[in-house]
Design a protein around this motif. Structure first.
Motif, mmCIF file in Angstrom:
data_model
loop_
_atom_site.group_PDB
_atom_site.id
_atom_site.type_symbol
_atom_site.label_atom_id
_atom_site.label_comp_id
_atom_site.label_asym_id
_atom_site.label_seq_id
_atom_site.Cartn_x
_atom_site.Cartn_y
_atom_site.Cartn_z
ATOM 1 N N ALA A 289 0.822 -1.217 0.000
ATOM 2 C CA ALA A 289 0.000 0.000 0.000
ATOM 3 C C ALA A 289 0.854 1.265 0.000
ATOM 4 O O ALA A 289 0.408 2.316 -0.449
ATOM 5 C CB ALA A 289 -0.945 0.001 1.200
ATOM 6 N N GLY A 290 2.077 1.162 0.470
ATOM 7 C CA GLY A 290 2.982 2.307 0.512
ATOM 8 C C GLY A 290 3.756 2.550 -0.769
ATOM 9 O O GLY A 290 4.520 3.512 -0.863
ATOM 10 N N ARG A 291 3.574 1.701 -1.757
ATOM 11 C CA ARG A 291 4.285 1.870 -3.026
ATOM 12 C C ARG A 291 3.729 3.078 -3.787
ATOM 13 O O ARG A 291 2.553 3.423 -3.647
ATOM 14 C CB ARG A 291 4.167 0.604 -3.881
ATOM 15 C CG ARG A 291 4.888 -0.604 -3.260
ATOM 16 C CD ARG A 291 4.736 -1.825 -4.123
ATOM 17 N NE ARG A 291 5.337 -1.636 -5.424
ATOM 18 C CZ ARG A 291 6.632 -1.811 -5.710
ATOM 19 N NH1 ARG A 291 7.460 -2.195 -4.767
ATOM 20 N NH2 ARG A 291 7.079 -1.613 -6.924
ATOM 21 N N PRO A 292 4.557 3.700 -4.628
ATOM 22 C CA PRO A 292 4.106 4.873 -5.390
ATOM 23 C C PRO A 292 2.863 4.577 -6.235
ATOM 24 O O PRO A 292 2.798 3.554 -6.920
ATOM 25 C CB PRO A 292 5.300 5.189 -6.295
ATOM 26 C CG PRO A 292 6.477 4.591 -5.592
ATOM 27 C CD PRO A 292 5.959 3.374 -4.882
ATOM 28 N N GLY A 293 1.884 5.453 -6.136
ATOM 29 C CA GLY A 293 0.677 5.353 -6.940
ATOM 30 C C GLY A 293 -0.385 4.418 -6.411
ATOM 31 O O GLY A 293 -1.524 4.451 -6.865
ATOM 32 N N VAL A 294 -0.035 3.540 -5.453
ATOM 33 C CA VAL A 294 -0.997 2.579 -4.914
ATOM 34 C C VAL A 294 -1.947 3.316 -3.981
ATOM 35 O O VAL A 294 -1.528 4.054 -3.107
ATOM 36 C CB VAL A 294 -0.296 1.413 -4.186
ATOM 37 C CG1 VAL A 294 -1.301 0.518 -3.492
ATOM 38 C CG2 VAL A 294 0.543 0.609 -5.174
ATOM 39 N N ARG A 295 -3.247 3.093 -4.196
ATOM 40 C CA ARG A 295 -4.276 3.736 -3.374
ATOM 41 C C ARG A 295 -4.923 2.764 -2.398
ATOM 42 O O ARG A 295 -5.257 3.143 -1.289
ATOM 43 C CB ARG A 295 -5.372 4.332 -4.260
ATOM 44 C CG ARG A 295 -4.905 5.251 -5.340
ATOM 45 C CD ARG A 295 -4.313 6.517 -4.758
ATOM 46 N NE ARG A 295 -3.785 7.334 -5.836
ATOM 47 C CZ ARG A 295 -3.997 8.617 -5.960
ATOM 48 N NH1 ARG A 295 -4.701 9.264 -5.069
ATOM 49 N NH2 ARG A 295 -3.475 9.265 -6.968
ATOM 50 N N THR A 296 -5.126 1.508 -2.829
ATOM 51 C CA THR A 296 -5.832 0.529 -1.998
ATOM 52 C C THR A 296 -5.308 -0.879 -2.277
ATOM 53 O O THR A 296 -4.849 -1.166 -3.390
ATOM 54 C CB THR A 296 -7.350 0.541 -2.293
ATOM 55 O OG1 THR A 296 -7.553 0.343 -3.690
ATOM 56 C CG2 THR A 296 -7.993 1.852 -1.861
ATOM 57 N N VAL A 297 -5.377 -1.738 -1.256
ATOM 58 C CA VAL A 297 -5.015 -3.144 -1.412
ATOM 59 C C VAL A 297 -5.982 -3.997 -0.599
ATOM 60 O O VAL A 297 -6.550 -3.539 0.402
ATOM 61 C CB VAL A 297 -3.564 -3.447 -0.972
ATOM 62 C CG1 VAL A 297 -2.562 -2.675 -1.813
ATOM 63 C CG2 VAL A 297 -3.355 -3.161 0.501
ATOM 64 N N ALA A 298 -6.144 -5.234 -1.024
ATOM 65 C CA ALA A 298 -6.965 -6.205 -0.298
ATOM 66 C C ALA A 298 -6.432 -7.602 -0.609
ATOM 67 O O ALA A 298 -5.938 -7.858 -1.712
ATOM 68 C CB ALA A 298 -8.430 -6.093 -0.711
ATOM 69 N N VAL A 299 -6.548 -8.498 0.375
ATOM 70 C CA VAL A 299 -6.051 -9.858 0.187
ATOM 71 C C VAL A 299 -6.809 -10.815 1.099
ATOM 72 O O VAL A 299 -7.160 -10.473 2.228
ATOM 73 C CB VAL A 299 -4.530 -9.953 0.458
ATOM 74 C CG1 VAL A 299 -4.192 -9.529 1.878
ATOM 75 C CG2 VAL A 299 -3.985 -11.336 0.159
ATOM 76 N N ALA A 300 -7.048 -12.020 0.588
ATOM 77 C CA ALA A 300 -7.609 -13.109 1.394
ATOM 78 C C ALA A 300 -6.948 -14.407 0.953
ATOM 79 O O ALA A 300 -6.730 -14.631 -0.246
ATOM 80 C CB ALA A 300 -9.125 -13.195 1.225
ATOM 81 N N HIS A 301 -6.622 -15.253 1.924
ATOM 82 C CA HIS A 301 -5.982 -16.549 1.661
ATOM 83 C C HIS A 301 -6.779 -17.626 2.378
ATOM 84 O O HIS A 301 -7.193 -17.446 3.511
ATOM 85 C CB HIS A 301 -4.542 -16.536 2.177
ATOM 86 C CG HIS A 301 -3.668 -17.573 1.547
ATOM 87 N ND1 HIS A 301 -3.914 -18.932 1.652
ATOM 88 C CD2 HIS A 301 -2.551 -17.453 0.812
ATOM 89 C CE1 HIS A 301 -2.969 -19.594 0.998
ATOM 90 N NE2 HIS A 301 -2.133 -18.722 0.476
#
Length: 146
Positions: A76-88
């Motif tokens: 989420a802290g990478r340049p340009g990234v606004r949102t992240v989601a994950v499920a395993h």
């Protein structure tokens, strides 16, 4: 969703025995500043290294959710990234079941593609979730154990 939650770029981090829904992961990363969403979906396949696979079993270390959350925050802290989601998933999975679903929402597609690759590669490298492969000849094999 509360205003504070809307500001958090990490929208969903889950490890669960219930079947995954890719649509829920995609929905989680939708936001006004997102111009591109890239997803990765890991699916249980019927083969591995030239051998027939009948099923998989995933086991997660108790720290796995914390580590998965940390990886999500890094992405989420990478340049340009606004949102992240994950499920395993954990537990017994059959051929065709979804094992992992992740999504990255970014301002532009290039940033989303790059971050998505980093996300899945880092997850596989660092999150203590282990795969037990069951083969059609009655043998088995653990993958990713320390």
């Amino acid at each position: 969703m509360t205003p504070e939650a809307e500001l958090d770029p990490v929208r969903l981090v889950a490890i669960q025995e219930e079947p995954l829904r890719s649509g829920a992961i995609i929905d989680a990363v939708c936001a006004p500043g997102v111009g591109g969403i890239v997803t990765f979906t890991g699916v249980v396949r019927d083969h591995a290294n030239g051998r027939g696979v009948t099923a998989l079993e995933y086991t997660a270390h108790p720290s796995a959710i914390e580590v998965l959350g940390a990886v999500a925050r890094e992405v989420a802290g990478r340049p340009g990234v606004r949102t992240v989601a994950v499920a395993h998933r954990t537990g017994h999975l059959s051929i065709g079941d979804l094992a992992v679903v992740l999504a990255v929402g970014a301002a532009h597609r290039g940033e989303a593609f790059e971050a998505c690759r980093v996300f899945i590669d880092t997850l596989k490298e660092r999150v203590p979730i282990w795969k037990h492969q069951l083969f059609d000849d009655g043998t088995d094999e653990w993958v990713g154990t320390p």
